[in-house]
Design an enzyme around this catalytic site. Structure first.
Site, PDB file in Angstrom:
ATOM      1  CD  GLU A  30      -3.063  -0.615   0.043  1.00 51.40           C
ATOM      2  OE1 GLU A  30      -3.082  -0.304  -1.173  1.00 51.40           O
ATOM      3  OE2 GLU A  30      -3.644  -1.598   0.482  1.00 51.40           O
ATOM      4  CG  HIS A  31       0.056   4.975   0.437  1.00 53.59           C
ATOM      5  ND1 HIS A  31      -0.155   6.298   0.114  1.00 53.59           N
ATOM      6  CD2 HIS A  31      -1.119   4.520   0.930  1.00 53.59           C
ATOM      7  CE1 HIS A  31      -1.407   6.637   0.430  1.00 53.59           C
ATOM      8  NE2 HIS A  31      -2.010   5.564   0.915  1.00 53.59           N
ATOM      9  CB  THR A  32       4.452   0.054  -2.512  1.00 54.24           C
ATOM     10  OG1 THR A  32       3.255  -0.660  -2.861  1.00 54.24           O
ATOM     11  CG2 THR A  32       4.802  -0.258  -1.071  1.00 54.24           C
ATOM     12  CG  LEU A 122     -13.670  -1.851  -2.060  1.00 57.69           C
ATOM     13  CD1 LEU A 122     -14.993  -2.592  -1.879  1.00 57.69           C
ATOM     14  CD2 LEU A 122     -12.503  -2.735  -1.609  1.00 57.69           C
ATOM     15  CB  SER A 123     -10.290   0.676  -7.461  1.00 57.91           C
ATOM     16  OG  SER A 123      -9.094   0.857  -6.814  1.00 57.91           O
ATOM     17  CB  SER A 124     -15.991   2.849  -7.296  1.00 55.35           C
ATOM     18  OG  SER A 124     -15.678   4.025  -6.592  1.00 55.35           O
ATOM     19  CB  SER A 125     -12.668   6.598  -9.392  1.00 58.65           C
ATOM     20  OG  SER A 125     -11.966   6.391  -8.228  1.00 58.65           O
ATOM     21  CD  GLU A 157      -8.170   8.311  -9.992  1.00 59.46           C
ATOM     22  OE1 GLU A 157      -8.657   7.409 -10.693  1.00 59.46           O
ATOM     23  OE2 GLU A 157      -8.353   8.392  -8.768  1.00 59.46           O
ATOM     24  CG  ASP A 169      -6.350   1.883  -7.482  1.00 54.17           C
ATOM     25  OD1 ASP A 169      -5.698   1.046  -6.829  1.00 54.17           O
ATOM     26  OD2 ASP A 169      -6.720   2.976  -7.012  1.00 54.17           O
TER      27      ASP A 169
HETATM   28  C1  GLA Z   1      -5.171   4.492  -4.052  1.00 48.02           C
HETATM   29  C2  GLA Z   1      -4.398   4.874  -5.302  1.00 48.02           C
HETATM   30  C3  GLA Z   1      -3.368   3.816  -5.665  1.00 48.02           C
HETATM   31  C4  GLA Z   1      -2.492   3.461  -4.467  1.00 48.02           C
HETATM   32  C5  GLA Z   1      -3.358   3.184  -3.241  1.00 48.02           C
HETATM   33  C6  GLA Z   1      -2.533   2.982  -2.008  1.00 48.02           C
HETATM   34  O1  GLA Z   1      -5.954   3.353  -4.308  1.00 48.02           O
HETATM   35  O2  GLA Z   1      -5.287   5.034  -6.399  1.00 48.02           O
HETATM   36  O3  GLA Z   1      -2.575   4.272  -6.749  1.00 48.02           O
HETATM   37  O4  GLA Z   1      -1.535   4.451  -4.221  1.00 48.02           O
HETATM   38  O5  GLA Z   1      -4.274   4.231  -2.996  1.00 48.02           O
HETATM   39  O6  GLA Z   1      -1.771   1.845  -2.121  1.00 48.02           O
END
Ligand code: GLA
Length: 383
Positions: A30-32, A122-125, A157, A169
């Site tokens: 995450e945030h990597t 959950l990446s709806s966008s 985005e 995502d």
């Molecule tokens: C959001 C961002 C991703 C990622 C995560 C954290 O989902 O869209 O690119 O940075 O946060 O891991």
């Protein structure tokens, strides 16, 4: 298929096709992504569907079942960041980024529907962007490789909507395979499919939407990103990916930057550790992956400081009720928790989480299945 019905109701006639793009959960990392590191997402069964047809003229007509009062009509000529706001900025941004990459698009009518909860991390966008990217390229009969489409959707985005996300995502929505997690090296952009089938090993995945609001655009995400970039700059490296010796963290005098960087490099390592565990699984692989998930949660909570009370409570309740491990996923400050539980512990884990929410006076969480699913595709006519 509600998007096809919506298409007929709003635009009349029959759509040329229906496309789907999934949301994602992230097993580790995450945030990597924007630190050029590793991520290990998988696509969800929950998705955005888009029923669409070509239309004469260079205009996009967009509607969404989730935004009944906010249909949009957009001219492709003169499209630029800032011209479209609200939900329609995502599909419009994809059209803009496709054209900026040299692809000429036709006019189209697109009706969207989604069962990816929004604001749940959950990446709806990204699903909305990737569904649009497939629709527009297929209506235009363009063959754009998926990796390129992911970069185009991300550009939409970042530059059109204005949220400084990484590439995870969109890559997950466009490249994942059912029964697998996707190992993505965000530096080389190399990918590999890692078999991931917890049910075959007597484990199950539980997604908990904590319903605490998550809004990437609120600045905290960008702040973390800026802190990581500052840490890399002070260390004299292009990005935190290049920080391979944890002892080098001591060269960061600022304790906050040191903690941020420590999260990033330890999470990168956890991605690789999970991949090793999944690639040649020892008998207790899922117990061990669970341990890494919980460790990652502590890192996100204490070092990266992006967890939130509902997530911490969910993780604690899940562990106390027998989960192998659990962690918050996504950008942070709200959204969902992913728990890995022995198949037999699903019911008590849900009950424990619901009870803990009740004790805190929070709204009941939403439990979702998290089955590693296929990436974006055309549904109708079947490809
Ligand atoms: C959001 C961002 C991703 C990622 C995560 C954290 O989902 O869209 O690119 O940075 O946060 O891991």
């Amino acid at each position: 298929m509600k998007s096809a019905e919506l298409f007929r109701a709003r635009f009349g006639g029959t759509p040329d096709g229906v496309w789907l793009a999934p949301g994602r959960a992230n097993l580790m990392g995450e945030h990597t992504d924007y630190n050029d590191g590793y991520v290990l997402p998988f696509a969800l069964g929950q998705s955005v569907t888009a029923a669409a047809a070509r239309r004469a003229g260079r205009r996009l007509r967009l509607c969404s079942r989730q935004e009944p009062a906010a249909s949009a009509e957009i001219a492709l000529d003169g499209l630029a960041p800032g011209r479209v706001t609200g939900w329609a900025a995502y599909p419009a941004g994809v059209a803009w980024a496709l054209e900026a990459a040299g692809h000429r698009l036709p006019g189209a009518c697109i009706a969207f529907d989604s069962d990816v909860p929004s604001g749940a991390g959950l990446s709806s966008s990204a699903a909305l962007e990737c569904a649009t990217a497939l629709v527009l390229t297929e209506l235009a009969e363009l063959a754009v490789p998926r990796r390129e489409l992911a970069a185009i959707a991300r550009r939409a985005e970042n530059e059109f909507v204005g949220v400084p996300t990484g590439i995870m995502d969109q890559s997950a929505s466009l490249l994942c395979r059912s029964g697998h997690a996707l190992l993505l090296d965000c530096l080389s952009l190399e990918t590999s499919q890692v078999p991931f089938d917890p049910s075959a090993a007597g484990a199950s995945l539980l997604l908990v939407n904590t319903r605490a609001k998550h809004d990437l655009a609120d600045g905290e995400y960008g702040e973390r990103r800026a802190e990581c970039e500052e840490a890399a700059r002070l260390l004299g490296i292009p990005s935190l990916r290049y920080l391979t010796n944890p002892a080098d963290l001591d060269r960061l005098a600022d304790p906050v930057l040191r903690r941020r960087a420590r999260h990033v490099i330890t999470d990168d390592q956890r991605v690789l550790d999970v991949v090793t565990l999944l690639s040649s699984p020892p008998a207790d692989a899922y117990r061990e992956i669970g341990r890494l998930l919980t460790q990652a949660h502590a890192s996100l909570r204490d070092d990266f400081e992006i967890s939130w009370p509902e997530a911490d409570t969910t993780v604690e309740a899940a562990l106390a009720a027998g989960a192998f491990g659990a962690r918050m996923i996504g950008g942070g400050f709200g959204g969902s928790v992913l728990a890995l539980v022995p198949a037999t512990a699903g019911v008590p884990v849900r009950a424990a989480i619901t009870e803990a929410f009740g004790r805190s006076g929070w709204r009941r969480p939403e439990f979702l299945d998290a089955a590693p699913s296929d990436s974006a595709r055309r549904l109708v006519p079947a490809s």
